[in-house]
Motif scaffolding. Structure first.
Motif, mmCIF file in Angstrom:
data_model
loop_
_atom_site.group_PDB
_atom_site.id
_atom_site.type_symbol
_atom_site.label_atom_id
_atom_site.label_comp_id
_atom_site.label_asym_id
_atom_site.label_seq_id
_atom_site.Cartn_x
_atom_site.Cartn_y
_atom_site.Cartn_z
ATOM 1 N N ILE A 168 -5.549 15.503 -21.617
ATOM 2 C CA ILE A 168 -4.780 16.014 -20.470
ATOM 3 C C ILE A 168 -5.411 15.561 -19.154
ATOM 4 C CG2 ILE A 168 -4.114 18.118 -19.222
ATOM 5 C CD1 ILE A 168 -3.777 19.442 -22.022
ATOM 6 N N ALA A 169 -6.725 15.692 -19.042
ATOM 7 C CA ALA A 169 -7.407 15.283 -17.808
ATOM 8 C C ALA A 169 -7.265 13.782 -17.565
ATOM 9 C CB ALA A 169 -8.886 15.672 -17.875
ATOM 10 N N SER A 170 -7.447 12.988 -18.598
ATOM 11 C CA SER A 170 -7.358 11.524 -18.464
ATOM 12 C C SER A 170 -5.938 11.092 -18.135
ATOM 13 C CB SER A 170 -7.831 10.851 -19.752
ATOM 14 O OG SER A 170 -9.161 11.188 -20.025
ATOM 15 N N LEU A 171 -4.974 11.702 -18.778
ATOM 16 C CA LEU A 171 -3.574 11.368 -18.525
ATOM 17 C C LEU A 171 -3.171 11.772 -17.105
ATOM 18 C CD1 LEU A 171 -1.136 10.121 -19.899
ATOM 19 C CD2 LEU A 171 -0.520 12.389 -20.736
ATOM 20 N N THR A 172 -3.636 12.934 -16.672
ATOM 21 C CA THR A 172 -3.354 13.381 -15.300
ATOM 22 C C THR A 172 -3.930 12.399 -14.283
ATOM 23 O OG1 THR A 172 -3.348 15.689 -16.016
ATOM 24 C CG2 THR A 172 -3.620 15.281 -13.659
ATOM 25 N N MET A 173 -5.173 11.990 -14.496
ATOM 26 C CA MET A 173 -5.788 11.011 -13.584
ATOM 27 C C MET A 173 -5.006 9.700 -13.602
ATOM 28 S SD MET A 173 -8.343 12.410 -11.972
ATOM 29 C CE MET A 173 -9.000 10.970 -11.174
ATOM 30 N N ALA A 174 -4.609 9.249 -14.788
ATOM 31 C CA ALA A 174 -3.894 7.972 -14.906
ATOM 32 C C ALA A 174 -2.543 8.012 -14.193
ATOM 33 C CB ALA A 174 -3.706 7.613 -16.377
ATOM 34 N N ILE A 175 -1.840 9.117 -14.311
ATOM 35 C CA ILE A 175 -0.508 9.213 -13.702
ATOM 36 C C ILE A 175 -0.603 9.392 -12.185
ATOM 37 C CG2 ILE A 175 1.560 10.663 -13.529
ATOM 38 C CD1 ILE A 175 1.197 11.185 -16.589
ATOM 39 N N ILE A 176 -1.454 10.294 -11.748
ATOM 40 C CA ILE A 176 -1.495 10.617 -10.315
ATOM 41 C C ILE A 176 -2.227 9.560 -9.497
ATOM 42 C CG2 ILE A 176 -2.307 12.298 -8.605
ATOM 43 C CD1 ILE A 176 -1.745 14.477 -10.649
ATOM 44 N N THR A 177 -3.267 8.952 -10.053
ATOM 45 C CA THR A 177 -4.073 8.007 -9.268
ATOM 46 C C THR A 177 -3.742 6.545 -9.544
ATOM 47 O OG1 THR A 177 -5.914 7.935 -10.850
ATOM 48 C CG2 THR A 177 -5.967 9.680 -9.165
ATOM 49 N N ALA A 178 -2.645 6.283 -10.219
ATOM 50 C CA ALA A 178 -2.220 4.886 -10.446
ATOM 51 C C ALA A 178 -2.037 4.187 -9.095
ATOM 52 C CB ALA A 178 -0.921 4.863 -11.241
ATOM 53 N N PRO A 179 -2.209 2.879 -9.052
ATOM 54 C CA PRO A 179 -2.124 2.162 -7.766
ATOM 55 C C PRO A 179 -0.674 1.927 -7.305
ATOM 56 C CG PRO A 179 -2.617 0.614 -9.513
ATOM 57 C CD PRO A 179 -2.630 1.980 -10.143
ATOM 58 N N TYR A 180 -0.017 3.005 -6.912
ATOM 59 C CA TYR A 180 1.368 2.915 -6.433
ATOM 60 C C TYR A 180 1.475 2.108 -5.143
ATOM 61 C CZ TYR A 180 2.050 6.560 -9.898
ATOM 62 O OH TYR A 180 2.073 7.274 -11.069
ATOM 63 N N THR A 181 0.357 1.880 -4.483
ATOM 64 C CA THR A 181 0.369 1.071 -3.261
ATOM 65 C C THR A 181 0.803 -0.366 -3.542
ATOM 66 O OG1 THR A 181 -1.994 0.658 -3.548
ATOM 67 C CG2 THR A 181 -1.361 2.436 -2.043
ATOM 68 N N PHE A 182 0.752 -0.795 -4.800
ATOM 69 C CA PHE A 182 1.248 -2.135 -5.144
ATOM 70 C C PHE A 182 2.714 -2.278 -4.756
ATOM 71 C CE2 PHE A 182 -1.757 -3.021 -9.023
ATOM 72 C CZ PHE A 182 -2.854 -2.958 -8.184
ATOM 73 N N LEU A 183 3.432 -1.172 -4.688
ATOM 74 C CA LEU A 183 4.865 -1.194 -4.375
ATOM 75 C C LEU A 183 5.167 -1.191 -2.879
ATOM 76 C CD1 LEU A 183 6.149 1.265 -7.099
ATOM 77 C CD2 LEU A 183 6.719 -1.167 -6.921
ATOM 78 N N LEU A 184 4.120 -1.104 -2.055
ATOM 79 C CA LEU A 184 4.370 -1.112 -0.616
ATOM 80 C C LEU A 184 5.029 -2.425 -0.202
ATOM 81 C CD1 LEU A 184 1.070 0.424 0.807
ATOM 82 C CD2 LEU A 184 3.333 1.491 0.697
ATOM 83 N N PRO A 185 6.053 -2.344 0.643
ATOM 84 C CA PRO A 185 6.717 -3.577 1.083
ATOM 85 C C PRO A 185 5.800 -4.410 1.990
ATOM 86 C CG PRO A 185 7.713 -1.666 2.127
ATOM 87 C CD PRO A 185 6.679 -1.156 1.176
ATOM 88 N N LYS A 186 5.915 -5.685 1.843
ATOM 89 C CA LYS A 186 5.097 -6.620 2.606
ATOM 90 C C LYS A 186 5.319 -6.463 4.111
ATOM 91 C CE LYS A 186 6.075 -10.937 1.972
ATOM 92 N NZ LYS A 186 6.220 -12.267 1.374
ATOM 93 N N GLU A 187 6.474 -5.996 4.500
ATOM 94 C CA GLU A 187 6.814 -5.845 5.913
ATOM 95 C C GLU A 187 5.879 -4.862 6.627
ATOM 96 O OE1 GLU A 187 9.860 -7.674 3.715
ATOM 97 O OE2 GLU A 187 9.108 -5.655 3.401
ATOM 98 N N LEU A 188 5.253 -3.956 5.884
ATOM 99 C CA LEU A 188 4.291 -3.037 6.490
ATOM 100 C C LEU A 188 3.027 -3.750 6.957
ATOM 101 C CD1 LEU A 188 4.464 0.019 4.071
ATOM 102 C CD2 LEU A 188 5.436 -0.157 6.356
ATOM 103 N N PHE A 189 2.736 -4.898 6.336
ATOM 104 C CA PHE A 189 1.511 -5.620 6.637
ATOM 105 C C PHE A 189 1.740 -6.837 7.523
ATOM 106 C CE2 PHE A 189 1.015 -3.449 2.636
ATOM 107 C CZ PHE A 189 -0.186 -2.788 2.809
ATOM 108 N N TYR A 190 2.956 -7.375 7.468
ATOM 109 C CA TYR A 190 3.267 -8.583 8.230
ATOM 110 C C TYR A 190 4.481 -8.323 9.119
ATOM 111 C CZ TYR A 190 0.607 -10.541 4.360
ATOM 112 O OH TYR A 190 -0.347 -10.786 3.429
ATOM 113 N N PRO A 191 4.353 -8.608 10.405
ATOM 114 C CA PRO A 191 5.505 -8.379 11.308
ATOM 115 C C PRO A 191 6.631 -9.351 11.051
ATOM 116 C CG PRO A 191 3.603 -9.270 12.523
ATOM 117 C CD PRO A 191 3.188 -9.077 11.104
#
Length: 191
Positions: A168-191
């Motif tokens: 339960i602890a490992s699964l919780t960490m895996a789900i909540i702390t996954a690198p969802y930032t990979f989905l950030l749009p490039k437009e946030l970083f480049y004008p």
């Protein structure tokens, strides 16, 4: 005299003597991790804070009371293995992108559409194609598997947790702390 112009994902720099072309100068956000050292510090700090919050919440639900015991015994390995897992996810995405030789294709061939999605996710935006989104999500899942495995095998091992509590602890960490930032749009970083 030197001039430059940006055409698609190709940057042309012209000077009096020759043309120099630099391809794919704009990187997807998940690859910035390798090329912008200050992001390492920001990312590490953000990961540590999130890991700490999630680990403290887990300790409340596992022990049924607030305790620092699990946090103190686990935070360093949870943090380091989480950071390593995110890094492995970036390597996975880069390896697939480079290894597939993906480029933009038109047409109805599903294989070429998938390669186009990979190309668009790494050279433009993952949101330009459903296959691009799925490609990035596969990198997030890849990282999550490592987060789960490292936490289950190392971080929560020998900490007085039952097998069920470790899962339960490992699964919780895996789900909540996954690198969802990979989905950030490039437009946030480049004008």
């Amino acid at each position: 005299e030197m001039t430059s112009s940006l055409v698609g994902s190709e940057m042309c720099i012209r000077d009096r003597k020759k043309d120099v072309k630099l391809y794919n100068m704009i990187l997807p956000p998940f690859m910035l991790f390798f090329f912008v050292p200050t992001l390492w510090i920001v990312s590490a700090l953000g990961n540590f804070i999130i890991d700490s919050i999630v680990l403290l919440i887990i300790s409340i639900f596992i022990y049924k009371k607030f305790t620092w015991q699990l946090y103190k015994k686990s935070i360093i390995s949870v943090f380091l293995f989480g950071f390593l897992s995110d890094f492995l996810g970036v390597l996975y995405l880069m390896a697939i992108s480079i290894g597939s030789g993906a480029k933009y294709y038109e047409g109805n061939d599903i294989g070429k559409q998938i390669l186009s999605g990979i190309y668009l996710a790494t050279n433009h935006s993952c949101y330009d194609s459903i296959y691009g989104v799925l490609f990035i999500v596969s990198g997030i899942l890849f990282s999550s598997i490592f987060i789960f495995a490292f936490n289950y095998r190392v971080s929560f091992n020998n900490k007085g947790l039952s097998k069920k509590q470790k899962i339960i602890a490992s699964l919780t960490m895996a789900i909540i702390t996954a690198p969802y930032t990979f989905l950030l749009p490039k437009e946030l970083f480049y004008p």
